[in-house]
Design an enzyme around this catalytic site. Structure first.
Site: not given
Length: 454
Positions: A228, A262
């Site tokens: 990720e 993020c």
């Protein structure tokens, strides 16, 4: 060398922990390898009970752990408390749902009986970042441990307190020695750990360069990996949206955790018909944010986690301004806190500017103006990243139609992009591969074994 934790608000050195030597690393690997078969054979109900107990301990120690998070990486105390609570939720979720996710799947075939059994891989190494020091780890650890894997954690060097606290929680919950261990190692030592035969898979949340290195090492070792990575999420504002609602969520989505997420909204892609209205209201709301002591309830914007991260962000901002972006507010470091950056907006961002193509990991909003819906979708997809995104419109059918066109792992209509234990989470393109959370996240680190019985 040592791990050093520095308070981003005051600049005070909180803790220094020596880097582990080879003997300590070997001891941890040996313990994990020894614990793996024992943990795999531990009844699933018992593994679930231990993970559930970890959630109970998190809630019991919520204020203590929240204060540690705020002092160690700078987030608002209310955000820290919410993070601890979310970690407890993911423990509850997998303790409840794990047995169903791991149940044998009976499949009709030419056999007398055929099925898929979900069995643990062994030991999983997690390389985790500093921005959500507890959540990033628990969203991996809860499903991995319930599934019967053991875990090794290489946490970010500026949050050693969080790394130790997580290990303590699992140990106090009843996890045997070696089931979950925090390694005090540097990034340069990660490759050797991945290559070790006693490690069977790796998961990383972090930067794109770090992801490429981990993926290359894992691939060369023929080991499963989940990545990720970064994101530059689009926040698409269409002409028929509720502007008040869009502005309110825009501020929360960009400046939560001082913009260090993020899945924070980073690129505000606004159609021309409402661009001036949106930008005007957005600017007013952003200028009301109060940078200050994250322990103070009156503070609404936290400092950034480190001064080097702040300086890197400012360099990106200044390069964008030099290329023609318009600074609407902020766009400079602040001396109110040790690692502070003023809440900022860059308008009229265009291709060729750093703000258009790079990830900005801090409290800077990027406004890109689109002619219409089609142009907004084009701009949203004109990015190397593909983690999350959102669409704002009062026409829900239109919102779903646009959401399906966005190249991302998740797209939300009229809502803030967030991770949820019930929903799969992950990205495409340079934002990585694989999924965390939900049933899909648990199945990333199990062997889906076919058993055929004649």
């Amino acid at each position: 060398m040592s791990f050093e934790s520095i308070n981003p608000y005051s600049g005070e050195v909180i803790e220094q922990i020596p880097n582990w030597d080879e003997q300590q690393i070997e001891s941890a690997l040996a313990q994990a390898a020894s614990a793996a078969p024992v943990w795999q054979s531990t009844p699933l109900e018992q593994r679930c009970a231990i993970v559930r107990k970890a959630g109970e301990l998190l809630r019991r120690r919520k204020r203590e752990l929240a204060e540690m998070l705020t002092k160690e990486m700078g987030k608002l105390i209310t955000e820290s408390e919410a993070e601890v609570e979310k970690c407890a939720w993911v423990c509850d979720y997998y303790a409840d749902e794990g047995p169903g996710f791991l149940a044998d799947e009976i499949i009709a075939s030419d056999a007398g009986k055929s099925l898929v059994a979900h069995q643990p891989l062994g030991t999983v190494l997690a390389v985790m970042p500093w921005n959500f020091p507890l959540w990033q780890v628990f969203r991996f650890a809860a499903p991995a441990l319930v599934a019967g894997n053991t875990g090794l954690l290489k946490h970010a060097s500026n949050v050693p307190g969080s790394a130790h606290a997580i290990e303590e929680v699992f140990r106090e919950a009843g996890a045997p020695q070696g089931v979950f261990t925090s390694l005090m190692i540097r990034a340069s030592q990660v490759a050797k750990i991945i290559e070790d035969d006693r490690v069977h898979a790796v998961t990383l949340t972090g930067s794109e360069p770090a992801g490429r290195q981990v993926a290359a090492t894992a691939g060369a070792s023929l080991k499963k990996s989940v990545l990720e990575l970064g994101g530059s999420d689009a926040f698409i504002v269409l002409e028929d949206c509720d502007l008040d609602a869009a502005v309110k969520v825009a501020v929360a989505s960009r400046y939560l955790n001082s913009g260090q997420s993020c899945i924070a909204a980073k690129r505000f892609i606004v159609v021309e018909a409402v661009a001036d209205q949106f930008v005007s209201r957005f600017k007013q709301a952003v200028e009301e944010l109060q940078l200050g002591d994250p322990m103070d309830p009156a503070t609404t914007l936290a400092p950034m986690a480190r001064t080097d991260l702040r300086d890197e962000l400012d360099q990106q901002v200044q390069r964008s301004i030099e290329a023609g972006a318009e600074p609407l507010t902020g766009c400079s470091p602040s001396d109110i806190t040790h690692a502070g950056y003023a809440p900022s907006i860059l308008d009229h961002v265009k291709p060729g500017m750093a703000a258009y193509s790079e990830e900005f990991f801090g409290p800077v909003a990027i406004v890109i103006r689109a002619t219409d819906e089609t142009d907004a979708v084009r701009i949203a997809n004109d990015s190397p990243f593909g983690l999350g995104g959102s669409v704002w419109t009062e026409d829900l059918e239109r919102g779903e139609r646009v959401a399906r066109k966005i190249q991302s792992g998740a797209t939300f209509v009229n809502g803030i992009v967030k991770s949820d234990p019930r929903l799969p989470f992950g990205g495409i393109k340079n934002s990585g591969y694989g999924r965390e959370l939900s049933k899909l996240g648990m199945h990333e680190f199990v062997n889906a074994k076919t058993i055929w019985i004649g």
